[in-house]
Design an enzyme around this catalytic site. Structure first.
Site, PDB file in Angstrom:
ATOM      1  N   THR A 118       0.838  -1.206   0.000  1.00  0.00           N
ATOM      2  CA  THR A 118       0.000   0.000   0.000  1.00  0.00           C
ATOM      3  C   THR A 118       0.872   1.254   0.000  1.00  0.00           C
ATOM      4  O   THR A 118       0.567   2.241  -0.669  1.00  0.00           O
ATOM      5  CB  THR A 118      -0.930  -0.013   1.221  1.00  0.00           C
ATOM      6  OG1 THR A 118      -1.730  -1.198   1.168  1.00  0.00           O
ATOM      7  CG2 THR A 118      -1.814   1.212   1.285  1.00  0.00           C
TER       8      THR A 118
ATOM      9  N   HIS B 177       1.854   1.881  -3.443  1.00  0.00           N
ATOM     10  CA  HIS B 177       0.783   2.527  -4.219  1.00  0.00           C
ATOM     11  C   HIS B 177       0.808   4.032  -3.963  1.00  0.00           C
ATOM     12  O   HIS B 177       0.654   4.837  -4.871  1.00  0.00           O
ATOM     13  CB  HIS B 177      -0.590   1.968  -3.809  1.00  0.00           C
ATOM     14  CG  HIS B 177      -0.790   0.504  -4.086  1.00  0.00           C
ATOM     15  ND1 HIS B 177      -0.165  -0.169  -5.112  1.00  0.00           N
ATOM     16  CD2 HIS B 177      -1.557  -0.423  -3.448  1.00  0.00           C
ATOM     17  CE1 HIS B 177      -0.540  -1.446  -5.088  1.00  0.00           C
ATOM     18  NE2 HIS B 177      -1.382  -1.624  -4.102  1.00  0.00           N
TER      19      HIS B 177
HETATM   20  N1  LIG Z   1      -7.044  -7.323   1.567  1.00  0.00           N
HETATM   21  C1  LIG Z   1      -6.186  -6.649   2.353  1.00  0.00           C
HETATM   22  O1  LIG Z   1      -6.482  -6.302   3.522  1.00  0.00           O
HETATM   23  C2  LIG Z   1      -4.827  -6.342   1.838  1.00  0.00           C
HETATM   24  C3  LIG Z   1      -4.532  -6.669   0.527  1.00  0.00           C
HETATM   25  N2  LIG Z   1      -3.279  -6.417   0.023  1.00  0.00           N
HETATM   26  C4  LIG Z   1      -3.028  -6.848  -1.366  1.00  0.00           C
HETATM   27  O2  LIG Z   1      -2.425  -8.138  -1.340  1.00  0.00           O
HETATM   28  C5  LIG Z   1      -1.643  -8.329  -2.522  1.00  0.00           C
HETATM   29  C6  LIG Z   1      -0.246  -8.816  -2.131  1.00  0.00           C
HETATM   30  O3  LIG Z   1       0.447  -7.771  -1.475  1.00  0.00           O
HETATM   31  P1  LIG Z   1       2.019  -7.642  -1.770  1.00  0.00           P
HETATM   32  O4  LIG Z   1       2.676  -8.975  -1.563  1.00  0.00           O
HETATM   33  O5  LIG Z   1       2.527  -6.469  -1.029  1.00  0.00           O
HETATM   34  O6  LIG Z   1       1.914  -7.299  -3.335  1.00  0.00           O
HETATM   35  P2  LIG Z   1       2.983  -7.416  -4.491  1.00  0.00           P
HETATM   36  O7  LIG Z   1       2.369  -6.673  -5.637  1.00  0.00           O
HETATM   37  O8  LIG Z   1       4.352  -7.090  -4.023  1.00  0.00           O
HETATM   38  O9  LIG Z   1       2.970  -8.988  -4.832  1.00  0.00           O
HETATM   39  C7  LIG Z   1       2.098  -9.538  -5.789  1.00  0.00           C
HETATM   40  C8  LIG Z   1       2.886 -10.680  -6.458  1.00  0.00           C
HETATM   41  O10 LIG Z   1       2.025 -11.321  -7.402  1.00  0.00           O
HETATM   42  C9  LIG Z   1       2.834 -11.686  -8.512  1.00  0.00           C
HETATM   43  N3  LIG Z   1       1.994 -11.919  -9.694  1.00  0.00           N
HETATM   44  C10 LIG Z   1       1.642 -11.046 -10.660  1.00  0.00           C
HETATM   45  N4  LIG Z   1       0.895 -11.670 -11.605  1.00  0.00           N
HETATM   46  C11 LIG Z   1       0.781 -12.968 -11.221  1.00  0.00           C
HETATM   47  C12 LIG Z   1       0.141 -14.121 -11.749  1.00  0.00           C
HETATM   48  N5  LIG Z   1      -0.540 -14.069 -12.910  1.00  0.00           N
HETATM   49  N6  LIG Z   1       0.247 -15.300 -11.075  1.00  0.00           N
HETATM   50  C13 LIG Z   1       0.950 -15.365  -9.920  1.00  0.00           C
HETATM   51  N7  LIG Z   1       1.567 -14.308  -9.344  1.00  0.00           N
HETATM   52  C14 LIG Z   1       1.481 -13.127  -9.988  1.00  0.00           C
HETATM   53  C15 LIG Z   1       3.808 -10.520  -8.687  1.00  0.00           C
HETATM   54  O11 LIG Z   1       4.962 -10.931  -9.403  1.00  0.00           O
HETATM   55  C16 LIG Z   1       4.133 -10.182  -7.227  1.00  0.00           C
HETATM   56  O12 LIG Z   1       5.293 -10.835  -6.774  1.00  0.00           O
HETATM   57  C17 LIG Z   1      -1.646  -6.989  -3.265  1.00  0.00           C
HETATM   58  O13 LIG Z   1      -2.658  -7.031  -4.263  1.00  0.00           O
HETATM   59  C18 LIG Z   1      -2.060  -5.995  -2.167  1.00  0.00           C
HETATM   60  O14 LIG Z   1      -2.725  -4.853  -2.702  1.00  0.00           O
HETATM   61  C19 LIG Z   1      -2.279  -5.858   0.802  1.00  0.00           C
HETATM   62  C20 LIG Z   1      -2.546  -5.491   2.121  1.00  0.00           C
HETATM   63  C21 LIG Z   1      -3.852  -5.684   2.730  1.00  0.00           C
HETATM   64  C1  LIG Z   2      -4.052  -0.757   4.142  1.00  0.00           C
HETATM   65  C2  LIG Z   2      -2.961  -1.693   4.444  1.00  0.00           C
HETATM   66  O1  LIG Z   2      -2.045  -1.833   3.648  1.00  0.00           O
HETATM   67  C3  LIG Z   2      -2.925  -2.412   5.725  1.00  0.00           C
HETATM   68  N1  LIG Z   2      -1.842  -3.386   5.713  1.00  0.00           N
HETATM   69  C4  LIG Z   2      -4.232  -3.139   6.050  1.00  0.00           C
HETATM   70  O2  LIG Z   2      -4.170  -4.264   6.533  1.00  0.00           O
HETATM   71  O3  LIG Z   2      -5.290  -2.556   5.837  1.00  0.00           O
HETATM   72 ZN   LIG Z   3      -0.268  -2.468   4.699  1.00  0.00          ZN
END
Ligand SMILES: NC(=O)C1=CN([C@@H]2O[C@H](COP(=O)(O)OP(=O)(O)OC[C@H]3O[C@@H](n4cnc5c(N)ncnc54)[C@H](O)[C@@H]3O)[C@@H](O)[C@H]2O)C=CC1
Ligand SMILES: CC(=O)[C@H](N)C(=O)O
Ligand SMILES: [Zn+2]
Ligand SMILES: [Zn+2]
Length: 350
Positions: free
Chosen positions: A44, A47
Site C-alpha cells: 500500500t 501505491h
Molecule cells: N485485503 C487486504 O487487507 C490487503 C490486501 N493487500 C493486497 O495483497 C496483494 C499482495 O500484497 P504484496 O505482496 O505487497 O503485493 P505485491 O504486488 O508485491 O505482490 C504480488 C505478487 O504477485 C505476482 N503476480 C503477478 N501476476 C501474477 C500471476 N498471474 N500469477 C501469480 N503471481 C502473480 C507478482 O509478481 C508479485 O510478486 C496486493 O494485491 C495488495 O494490494 C495488501 C494489504 C492488505
Molecule cells: C491498508 C494496508 O495496507 C494495511 N496493511 C491493512 O491491513 O489494511
Molecule cells: Zn499495509
C-alpha cells in the site's frame, strides 16, 4: 528528546516522496508517542509512493507515510491508562469506531468507519510517531523489532491462510510478494502440504523456496492448473490462497481448486474482474473468503504466538534492512522492481 525528526513524507500529489525534517509530535488524549525501532514498507505504501488511482482517491498530502511499526512508548497522552513509558509495542493500523453495525457485531476488521494511519493520517516512517492507545499491541521484550513490525502484514497472511482448515491440506498460493511469502511461512508452520506457489518473478520464486514452498512454478511458462493436477493426481488442491491481485491468477487458482475446496482472496485487483462463476465456483461448491485487515484482536494473538514458536521462517523474507531513511528512494525502487521481500527501516542510526 529531539524537537525535530526525519520523516518520509508524501509532500505533494505526484510520484515519489521526500525525506523532510518535521516537529516531533505531542501525544493528544488517548494517544502515545513512540520511538520507532523498526518500520517496514507495505504494498500500500508503494501505491502511495507511485501515486496510483487508488492513492489519488484516498491520500491527502502532505502526510507522513508508513503503517507497519514496532517502537517504545516515550510519552503517554492524557487519559491513557494501560500503557506506560518503556512499553515495547506494535500497532493495529485500523482505527475502528466501535459504534457501527459491524463493530457492534465484533467485526472490527470491517468497521464501516475505519481510518488507517499512514493512509488517512500521519504514519510511522519517522523516528517518532503517534499511535492511538486503543491500537497498541504489547510485544514480548525479546521479539526482534523487525519481526514485531511484520506482525501487521503477518496478520493479513494469518487471516488468509487460517480462514479454514489447512493442516495436511494441499495448497496453492498465487503471488509470492511480501504478503504471499508471509502466507507460505504461515501455511508451512500450520502443516499445509504440498504448498505449491505460482509466481512469475524468478527472484521471488527463489525466496518462496527458501521460505519453504514445496513446489514453485512460473505461470508465464507453465500452466499452473496442469502442474497442480499432476501433483495432486488430478484431484486439485484443497486450499487456494490468492495473494497476487492478478485476474489470471484468480481464474487459474479456481480451476486448480478441488470441488468443495476452500478459497481465500487477499489480493486486490486493479480493475473489475470477469469470471465464469457458474463453473468455477458455484458448480464446484467452493467456500470463498474475502480477507481484509485482521480480526481484532485474536489474529494478533495468533501472529505473536507463531513468531514466538520459532516455526515461522521469516528471515529469508526480510531481504533489505536500512539504518535511517537516507536510502528510502532505493528501497522503494527495488520494491517496485519486485526485487525485494520485506524492506525494513531502522530509523535511529545510533
Ligand atoms: N485485503 C487486504 O487487507 C490487503 C490486501 N493487500 C493486497 O495483497 C496483494 C499482495 O500484497 P504484496 O505482496 O505487497 O503485493 P505485491 O504486488 O508485491 O505482490 C504480488 C505478487 O504477485 C505476482 N503476480 C503477478 N501476476 C501474477 C500471476 N498471474 N500469477 C501469480 N503471481 C502473480 C507478482 O509478481 C508479485 O510478486 C496486493 O494485491 C495488495 O494490494 C495488501 C494489504 C492488505
Ligand atoms: C491498508 C494496508 O495496507 C494495511 N496493511 C491493512 O491491513 O489494511
Ligand atoms: Zn499495509
Ligand atoms: Zn465501526
Amino acid at each position: 528528546m529531539a524537537e525535530k525528526m526525519p520523516a518520509i513524507m508524501k509532500t505533494k500529489p505526484a510520484y515519489g516522496a521526500e525525506l523532510v525534517e518535521v516537529d516531533v509530535p505531542k501525544p493528544g488524549p488517548g494517544e502515545v508517542l513512540i520511538r520507532v525501532l523498526a518500520t517496514s514498507i507495505c504494498g500500500t505504501d508503494l501505491h502511495i509512493y507511485e501515486w496510483n488511482e487508488w492513492a489519488q482517491s484516498r491520500i491527502k498530502p502532505p502526510q507522513i507515510m508508513g503503517h507497519e511499526v514496532a517502537g517504545e512508548v516515550v510519552e503517554v497522552g492524557p487519559g491513557v491508562e494501560d500503557l506506560q513509558e518503556g512499553d515495547y509495542i506494535s500497532a493495529e493500523t485500523h482505527i475502528v469506531c466501535r459504534k457501527c453495525y459491524a463493530c457492534r457485531h465484533n467485526r472490527y476488521h470491517v468497521c464501516q468507519n475505519t481510518k488507517i494511519f499512514g493512509v488517512d493520517m500521519d504514519g510511522v516512517f519517522a523516528t517518532y510517531a503517534i499511535v492511538p492507545a486503543q491500537n497498541a499491541w504489547k510485544n514480548p521484550k525479546d521479539m526482534k523489532p523487525e519481526y514485531a513490525a511484520l506482525q501487521e502484514p503477518l496478520g493479513n497472511a494469518v487471516d488468509t491462510v487460517l480462514a479454514g482448515p489447512i493442516a495436511g491440506r494441499s495448497t496453492l498460493i498465487t503471488g509470492a510478494g511480501p504478503l504471499g511469502l508471509l502466507g507460505i511461512a504461515v501455511a508451512k508452520a500450520a502443516g499445509a502440504y504440498p504448498v505449491i506457489v505460482s509466481e512469475p518473478s524468478e527472484f521471488r520464486r527463489k525466496l518462496a523456496k527458501k521460505v519453504g514452498a514445496d513446489y514453485v512454478l512460473n505461470p508465464f511458462e507453465e500452466d499452473p492448473v496442469e502442474v497442480v493436477m499432476s501433483i495432486t493426481d488430478g484431484a486439485g488442491v484443497e486450499v487456494f490462497l490468492e495473494f497476487s491481485g492478478a485476474p489470471k491468477a484468480l481464474e487459474q487458482g479456481l480451476k486448480a481448486t478441488t470441488p468443495g475446496g476452500r478459497v481465500s482472496l487477499l489480493g486486490l485487483f486493479p480493475r473489475d474482474v470477469t469470471l465464469d462463476f457458474n463453473n468455477l465456483i458455484i458448480f464446484k461448491a467452493l467456500e470463498v473468503h474475502g480477507i481484509t485487515g485482521r480480526h481484532l484482536w485474536e489474529t494478533w494473538y495468533t501472529v505473536s504466538s507463531l513468531i514466538q514458536s520459532g516455526k515461522l521462517n521469516l528471515d529469508p523474507i526480510i531481504t533489505h534492512k536500512y539504518k535511517g531513511f537516507d536510502k528510502y528512494e532505493e528501497a522503494f525502487e527495488l520494491m517496485r522492481a519486485g526485487k525485494t521481500g520485506k524492506v525494513v527501516f531502522f530509523p535511529h542510526k545510533g
